[in-house]
Design a protein around this motif. Structure first.
Motif, PDB file in Angstrom:
ATOM      1  N   PHE A  65      41.607  79.832  16.095  1.00 42.42           N
ATOM      2  CA  PHE A  65      40.315  79.480  16.004  1.00 42.42           C
ATOM      3  C   PHE A  65      39.872  79.985  14.663  1.00 42.42           C
ATOM      4  N   LEU A  66      40.335  81.249  14.425  1.00 45.09           N
ATOM      5  CA  LEU A  66      39.784  81.933  12.928  1.00 45.09           C
ATOM      6  C   LEU A  66      40.511  81.171  11.712  1.00 45.09           C
ATOM      7  N   ARG A  67      41.797  80.815  11.769  1.00 44.46           N
ATOM      8  CA  ARG A  67      42.535  80.131  10.790  1.00 44.46           C
ATOM      9  C   ARG A  67      43.186  78.974  11.031  1.00 44.46           C
ATOM     10  N   PRO A  68      42.265  77.711  11.489  1.00 44.73           N
ATOM     11  CA  PRO A  68      42.694  76.697  11.871  1.00 44.73           C
ATOM     12  C   PRO A  68      43.401  76.071  10.545  1.00 44.73           C
TER      13      PRO A  68
ATOM     14  N   LEU B  15      47.867  70.579  11.946  1.00 48.93           N
ATOM     15  CA  LEU B  15      48.261  70.862  13.073  1.00 48.93           C
ATOM     16  C   LEU B  15      47.038  71.116  14.199  1.00 48.93           C
ATOM     17  N   GLY B  16      45.812  71.468  13.541  1.00 50.49           N
ATOM     18  CA  GLY B  16      44.877  71.808  14.774  1.00 50.49           C
ATOM     19  C   GLY B  16      45.105  73.153  15.537  1.00 50.49           C
TER      20      GLY B  16
ATOM     21  N   ILE C 190      51.072  76.125  19.436  1.00 47.66           N
ATOM     22  CA  ILE C 190      52.148  75.754  20.017  1.00 47.66           C
ATOM     23  C   ILE C 190      53.390  76.361  19.062  1.00 47.66           C
ATOM     24  N   ILE C 191      53.251  76.225  17.953  1.00 45.57           N
ATOM     25  CA  ILE C 191      54.376  76.776  16.983  1.00 45.57           C
ATOM     26  C   ILE C 191      54.428  78.302  16.987  1.00 45.57           C
TER      27      ILE C 191
END
Length: 398
Positions: free
Chosen positions: A132-135, A139-140, A146-147
């Motif tokens: 959330f901080l580094r979206p 990829l979202g 997931i990665i």
């Protein structure tokens, strides 16, 4: 040597004392350099993610990233601390990811799952705020998570495989050490048994003649000379047997790894010279031999049993008549009986350690047979042994 052996699991598995100085081998230096380069490479791959970030964030990323890569050199001494710090920093910073992956791999290799598992879980938890901080625009939030999970599981699985391999190597080394110690113990027991069998008979003969001279100082000169000659011959044979046993111990194995040859061993055919030697010592021994051409190993065991039983008879029933019976054949086994009266007046008593009959019992059991000894209803002391004689075994096979 024992102290270092206990340290072996700590060295291989990395669970040793963290206060102990880390001594790196050449292989360790190579691995550490590769890990440092891997951490630096992964950190450099994250440089494009810094585009568009404020200048203070970029500076903090570069400084912390460089320090985390340098901290990789401490992974052997403080793997858990390094993994915890890098995991916490990776909540927001991206250039710490390389050092965090190396730290996770190190913990998986050097610590049990009860420690490495929670650290892996902590790494997964840090992915939630990081996503959330580094979206990532492409990829979202879910793609980044997931990665991150895939990379963490891959690194952790790799470390678990390395740890399992090290545990297997350590286990095999332990088994090899135990097998070597067991082989040494068995060899020491075999040598001790051989020394006892060889020397007890000779020394008891010498003691018997010396005792006769002690209690019969007024014997004719001819008997004294004969007894002295028997003492000299017994001492000579004892020294000769001792040289043969020691010669076998000193014999070095050939380069090809062939087994060390054993000293010449007696067979059933040597029972007659043994009885003759007892006759010369003044013993009354009757031999009844009803057996064919027995295998060398079987004949050697029977000879040793008869030899030790005669030695015990000289010690505890000197002057008593002794009856030796050996009978049997292939398929039925070989039965050996040595019988002598219990109550006989002795001139002198030869000291003994009481290990002779115990050694005979062990010898019979090792050969797959059994041995019994004790007093009979007729007032005799009986040593009876039965040893197997397979039908297909012959002297040529041995």
């Amino acid at each position: 040597m024992t102290e270092y052996r206990w340290l072996l699991p700590s060295v291989l598995l990395g669970d040793g004392d963290e206060r102990r100085p880390v001594r790196r081998s050449t292989r360790d230096w190579i691995v550490d350099v590769l890990m440092f380069l891997a951490a630096c490479g992964l950190a450099l791959l994250t440089l494009p993610d810094l585009e568009g970030q404020p200048a203070p964030v970029v500076v903090i990323e570069q400084v912390v990233g460089a320090l985390s890569c340098a901290a990789v050199w401490l992974r052997r001494r403080w793997p858990v601390a390094l993994a915890l710090v890098t995991s916490v920093l990776s909540v927001y910073l991206t250039m710490v990811g390389g050092a965090a992956a190396v730290a996770l791999f190190t913990v998986a290799v050097h610590r049990p799952f009860k420690i490495s598992g929670p650290i892996l879980l902590l790494g997964f938890l840090t992915l939630i705020p990081f996503s959330f901080l580094r979206p990532d625009a492409e990829l979202g939030v879910l793609g980044v998570a997931i990665i991150g999970v895939a990379i963490g599981l891959t690194v952790f699985a790799w470390g678990i495989v390395v740890r399992a391999r090290r545990q297997l190597v350590w286990s095999l080394r332990q088994r090899a050490d135990i097998a070597a110690e067991e082989a040494k113990r068995l060899e020491r027991e075999r040598i001790a048994r051989e020394m006892h069998d060889v020397l007890a008979h000779r020394i008891s003969m010498l003691s018997l003649h010396a005792g006769a001279l002690e209690f019969r100082p007024d014997a004719p000169a001819e008997e004294i000379a004969r007894a002295a000659g028997a003492i000299r011959n017994s001492a000579h044979h004892a020294l000769q047997d001792l040289r043969e046993v020691i010669g076998v111990l000193r014999h070095s194995a050939p380069p090809a790894g062939d087994p060390v040859p054993d000293r010449p061993q007696p067979t059933l055919a040597d029972l007659h010279p043994l009885i003759e030697e007892c006759h010369e010592a003044g013993m009354e021994v009757d031999l009844a031999l009803d057996a064919g051409d027995a295998p060398e190993g079987l004949g050697r065991n029977v000879y040793r049993i008869v030899q030790e039983a005669l030695t015990n008879a000289r010690k505890h029933a000197s002057g008593a008549p002794v009856t030796v019976t050996v009978a049997g054949g292939p398929g039925t086994g070989l039965t050996t009986e040595v019988r002598n009266p219990l109550r006989v007046r002795q001139i002198t008593r030869i000291p003994g350690a009481g290990a002779g009959l115990i050694g005979l019992t062990e010898r019979a059991q090792l050969a797959g047979g059994r041995l019994e000894h004790g007093a009979t209803r007729e007032g005799d002391f009986l040593v009876r042994a039965w040893l197997p004689w397979p039908v297909e075994t012959s002297r040529e096979d041995t």
